[in-house]
Design a protein around this motif. Structure first.
Motif, PDB file in Angstrom:
ATOM      1  N   PRO A 180       0.855  -1.358   0.112  1.00 39.15           N
ATOM      2  CA  PRO A 180       0.966   0.028   0.000  1.00 39.15           C
ATOM      3  C   PRO A 180       0.825   1.033  -0.124  1.00 39.15           C
ATOM      4  O   PRO A 180       0.742   2.774  -0.704  1.00 39.15           O
ATOM      5  CB  PRO A 180      -0.950  -0.664   1.125  1.00 39.15           C
ATOM      6  CG  PRO A 180      -0.259  -1.035   2.050  1.00 39.15           C
ATOM      7  CD  PRO A 180       0.301  -2.176   1.395  1.00 39.15           C
ATOM      8  N   GLN A 181       2.294   1.338   0.418  1.00 32.96           N
ATOM      9  CA  GLN A 181       3.052   2.785   0.247  1.00 32.96           C
ATOM     10  C   GLN A 181       3.923   3.104  -1.524  1.00 32.96           C
ATOM     11  O   GLN A 181       3.981   4.152  -1.374  1.00 32.96           O
ATOM     12  CB  GLN A 181       3.815   1.906   1.211  1.00 32.96           C
ATOM     13  CG  GLN A 181       4.293   1.620   2.547  1.00 32.96           C
ATOM     14  CD  GLN A 181       4.990   1.396   3.601  1.00 32.96           C
ATOM     15  OE1 GLN A 181       5.649   0.553   3.807  1.00 32.96           O
ATOM     16  NE2 GLN A 181       5.718   2.869   4.063  1.00 32.96           N
ATOM     17  N   VAL A 182       3.413   1.301  -1.663  1.00 32.90           N
ATOM     18  CA  VAL A 182       3.513   2.458  -3.773  1.00 32.90           C
ATOM     19  C   VAL A 182       2.188   2.183  -3.963  1.00 32.90           C
ATOM     20  O   VAL A 182       1.913   2.442  -5.171  1.00 32.90           O
ATOM     21  CB  VAL A 182       4.863   1.243  -4.333  1.00 32.90           C
ATOM     22  CG1 VAL A 182       5.521   1.518  -3.530  1.00 32.90           C
ATOM     23  CG2 VAL A 182       3.955  -0.117  -4.369  1.00 32.90           C
ATOM     24  N   GLY A 202      10.424   4.079  12.702  1.00 34.21           N
ATOM     25  CA  GLY A 202      10.168   5.588  11.144  1.00 34.21           C
ATOM     26  C   GLY A 202       9.211   4.188  10.442  1.00 34.21           C
ATOM     27  O   GLY A 202       9.610   3.311  10.713  1.00 34.21           O
ATOM     28  N   CYS A 203       9.203   4.995   9.718  1.00 37.41           N
ATOM     29  CA  CYS A 203       8.022   4.797   8.422  1.00 37.41           C
ATOM     30  C   CYS A 203       8.572   6.011   7.275  1.00 37.41           C
ATOM     31  O   CYS A 203       8.695   6.781   7.296  1.00 37.41           O
ATOM     32  CB  CYS A 203       6.979   4.870   8.652  1.00 37.41           C
ATOM     33  SG  CYS A 203       5.721   4.060   7.451  1.00 37.41           S
ATOM     34  N   LEU A 204       9.405   5.025   5.680  1.00 43.06           N
ATOM     35  CA  LEU A 204       9.106   5.535   4.809  1.00 43.06           C
ATOM     36  C   LEU A 204       8.485   6.627   4.356  1.00 43.06           C
ATOM     37  O   LEU A 204       8.365   7.590   3.627  1.00 43.06           O
ATOM     38  CB  LEU A 204       9.862   4.611   3.881  1.00 43.06           C
ATOM     39  CG  LEU A 204      10.711   3.654   4.131  1.00 43.06           C
ATOM     40  CD1 LEU A 204      10.931   3.590   3.220  1.00 43.06           C
ATOM     41  CD2 LEU A 204      11.892   4.485   4.368  1.00 43.06           C
ATOM     42  N   SER A 205       6.570   6.283   4.671  1.00 38.96           N
ATOM     43  CA  SER A 205       5.325   6.855   4.786  1.00 38.96           C
ATOM     44  C   SER A 205       5.305   8.208   5.343  1.00 38.96           C
ATOM     45  O   SER A 205       4.358   9.109   5.620  1.00 38.96           O
ATOM     46  CB  SER A 205       3.862   5.965   4.986  1.00 38.96           C
ATOM     47  OG  SER A 205       4.154   5.169   3.618  1.00 38.96           O
ATOM     48  N   CYS A 228       6.643  -7.054  11.915  1.00 38.13           N
ATOM     49  CA  CYS A 228       4.588  -5.799  12.830  1.00 38.13           C
ATOM     50  C   CYS A 228       4.429  -4.964  11.869  1.00 38.13           C
ATOM     51  O   CYS A 228       2.821  -5.061  11.773  1.00 38.13           O
ATOM     52  CB  CYS A 228       4.652  -5.628  14.631  1.00 38.13           C
ATOM     53  SG  CYS A 228       5.451  -7.657  15.328  1.00 38.13           S
ATOM     54  N   HIS A 229       5.206  -3.543  12.259  1.00 41.23           N
ATOM     55  CA  HIS A 229       5.401  -2.571  10.953  1.00 41.23           C
ATOM     56  C   HIS A 229       4.198  -3.071  10.274  1.00 41.23           C
ATOM     57  O   HIS A 229       3.282  -2.403   9.707  1.00 41.23           O
ATOM     58  CB  HIS A 229       6.667  -2.502  10.965  1.00 41.23           C
ATOM     59  CG  HIS A 229       6.382  -0.986  10.449  1.00 41.23           C
ATOM     60  ND1 HIS A 229       6.994   0.447  11.699  1.00 41.23           N
ATOM     61  CD2 HIS A 229       5.803   0.066   9.535  1.00 41.23           C
ATOM     62  CE1 HIS A 229       6.580   1.356  10.567  1.00 41.23           C
ATOM     63  NE2 HIS A 229       6.273   1.082   9.595  1.00 41.23           N
ATOM     64  N   GLU A 230       5.160  -3.615   9.141  1.00 43.33           N
ATOM     65  CA  GLU A 230       4.973  -3.657   7.810  1.00 43.33           C
ATOM     66  C   GLU A 230       2.841  -4.558   7.570  1.00 43.33           C
ATOM     67  O   GLU A 230       2.202  -4.082   7.192  1.00 43.33           O
ATOM     68  CB  GLU A 230       5.901  -4.871   7.083  1.00 43.33           C
ATOM     69  CG  GLU A 230       7.229  -3.781   6.855  1.00 43.33           C
ATOM     70  CD  GLU A 230       6.838  -2.784   6.604  1.00 43.33           C
ATOM     71  OE1 GLU A 230       6.227  -2.010   5.976  1.00 43.33           O
ATOM     72  OE2 GLU A 230       7.914  -1.830   6.812  1.00 43.33           O
ATOM     73  N   VAL A 231       3.222  -5.559   7.966  1.00 48.01           N
ATOM     74  CA  VAL A 231       2.229  -6.805   8.059  1.00 48.01           C
ATOM     75  C   VAL A 231       1.150  -5.470   9.163  1.00 48.01           C
ATOM     76  O   VAL A 231      -0.437  -5.275   8.130  1.00 48.01           O
ATOM     77  CB  VAL A 231       1.624  -7.279   9.173  1.00 48.01           C
ATOM     78  CG1 VAL A 231       0.480  -7.767   9.521  1.00 48.01           C
ATOM     79  CG2 VAL A 231       2.610  -8.647   9.056  1.00 48.01           C
ATOM     80  N   ASP A 232       0.804  -4.352   9.684  1.00 49.41           N
ATOM     81  CA  ASP A 232      -0.183  -3.158  10.498  1.00 49.41           C
ATOM     82  C   ASP A 232      -0.282  -2.675   9.223  1.00 49.41           C
ATOM     83  O   ASP A 232      -1.306  -2.081   9.183  1.00 49.41           O
ATOM     84  CB  ASP A 232       0.316  -2.693  11.295  1.00 49.41           C
ATOM     85  CG  ASP A 232       0.435  -3.270  12.570  1.00 49.41           C
ATOM     86  OD1 ASP A 232      -0.417  -4.287  13.277  1.00 49.41           O
ATOM     87  OD2 ASP A 232       1.271  -2.733  13.015  1.00 49.41           O
ATOM     88  N   HIS A 233       0.607  -2.360   8.773  1.00 48.93           N
ATOM     89  CA  HIS A 233       0.423  -1.483   7.207  1.00 48.93           C
ATOM     90  C   HIS A 233      -0.367  -2.221   6.242  1.00 48.93           C
ATOM     91  O   HIS A 233      -1.824  -1.367   5.743  1.00 48.93           O
ATOM     92  CB  HIS A 233       1.686  -1.382   5.758  1.00 48.93           C
ATOM     93  CG  HIS A 233       2.564   0.057   6.288  1.00 48.93           C
ATOM     94  ND1 HIS A 233       2.131   1.692   6.648  1.00 48.93           N
ATOM     95  CD2 HIS A 233       3.882  -0.201   6.122  1.00 48.93           C
ATOM     96  CE1 HIS A 233       2.744   2.254   6.690  1.00 48.93           C
ATOM     97  NE2 HIS A 233       4.230   0.992   6.496  1.00 48.93           N
ATOM     98  N   LEU A 234      -0.791  -3.767   6.353  1.00 50.17           N
ATOM     99  CA  LEU A 234      -1.908  -4.106   5.453  1.00 50.17           C
ATOM    100  C   LEU A 234      -2.964  -4.308   6.108  1.00 50.17           C
ATOM    101  O   LEU A 234      -4.185  -4.679   5.001  1.00 50.17           O
ATOM    102  CB  LEU A 234      -1.521  -5.435   5.055  1.00 50.17           C
ATOM    103  CG  LEU A 234       0.287  -5.725   5.101  1.00 50.17           C
ATOM    104  CD1 LEU A 234       0.353  -7.474   4.587  1.00 50.17           C
ATOM    105  CD2 LEU A 234       0.040  -4.993   2.878  1.00 50.17           C
TER     106      LEU A 234
HETATM  107 NI    NI Z   1       5.809   1.653   7.308  1.00 54.92          NI
END
Ligand code: NI
Length: 153
Positions: free
Chosen positions: A50-52, A88-91, A130-136
């Protein structure tokens, strides 16, 4: 090689629940390669589709040896303990915050060919799972921040 634009906080794409991947074709593998290129250029630890701008359940996580783990339809199946990392997060550029995450995380997923994969990691890689699965599921790590951290530049 194709660098994709990284969606920033405030874009409603980042609040959506992503759909499972059901087709493991060249189009998916092109997306994976583009995400790898985008992650490398951004010098990040992980990136979710989703970040792209793609609402599919696909994430990349940089492993301890810098190998990029491809996780399609990832599910966290086991956690142990806790740690309090700074994330942190690239978004969400320029922002860092402390969170509470499991110390050890097992994730089960598929690779870009549909083969089952399973990884158990500790430290920052576990945090990244955890961080990336949260994004989904439309969640940003900001929702979990207990304290913001300020770095001098
Ligand atoms: Ni992120």
């Amino acid at each position: 090689m194709a660098i994709r634009n990284i969606v920033k906080e405030g874009d409603e794409i980042l609040t959506k629940v992503c759909r499972p991947v059901t087709v493991f074709d060249d189009r998916l593998r092109t997306l994976v390669q583009d995400m790898k290129d985008t992650l490398a250029k951004a010098n990040g630890a992980g990136l979710a589709a989703p970040q792209v701008g793609v609402l599919k359940r696909l994430v990349l996580v940089a492993d301890d040896n810098d190998e990029i783990l491809v996780l399609v339809n990832p599910v966290i199946t086991h956690t142990e303990g806790t740690q309090t990392p700074t994330e942190g997060c690239l978004s969400v550029p320029g922002v860092w915050g402390k969170t509470v995450r499991p110390a050890k995380v097992t994730v089960e997923a598929q690779d870009e060919y549909g083969n089952p994969v399973k990884y158990t990691r500790t430290g920052i890689v576990a945090v990244c799972f955890c961080h990336e699965v949260d994004h989904l599921d439309g969640h940003l790590y900001r929702e979990r921040v207990t304290e913001y951290v300020h770095f001098d530049d």
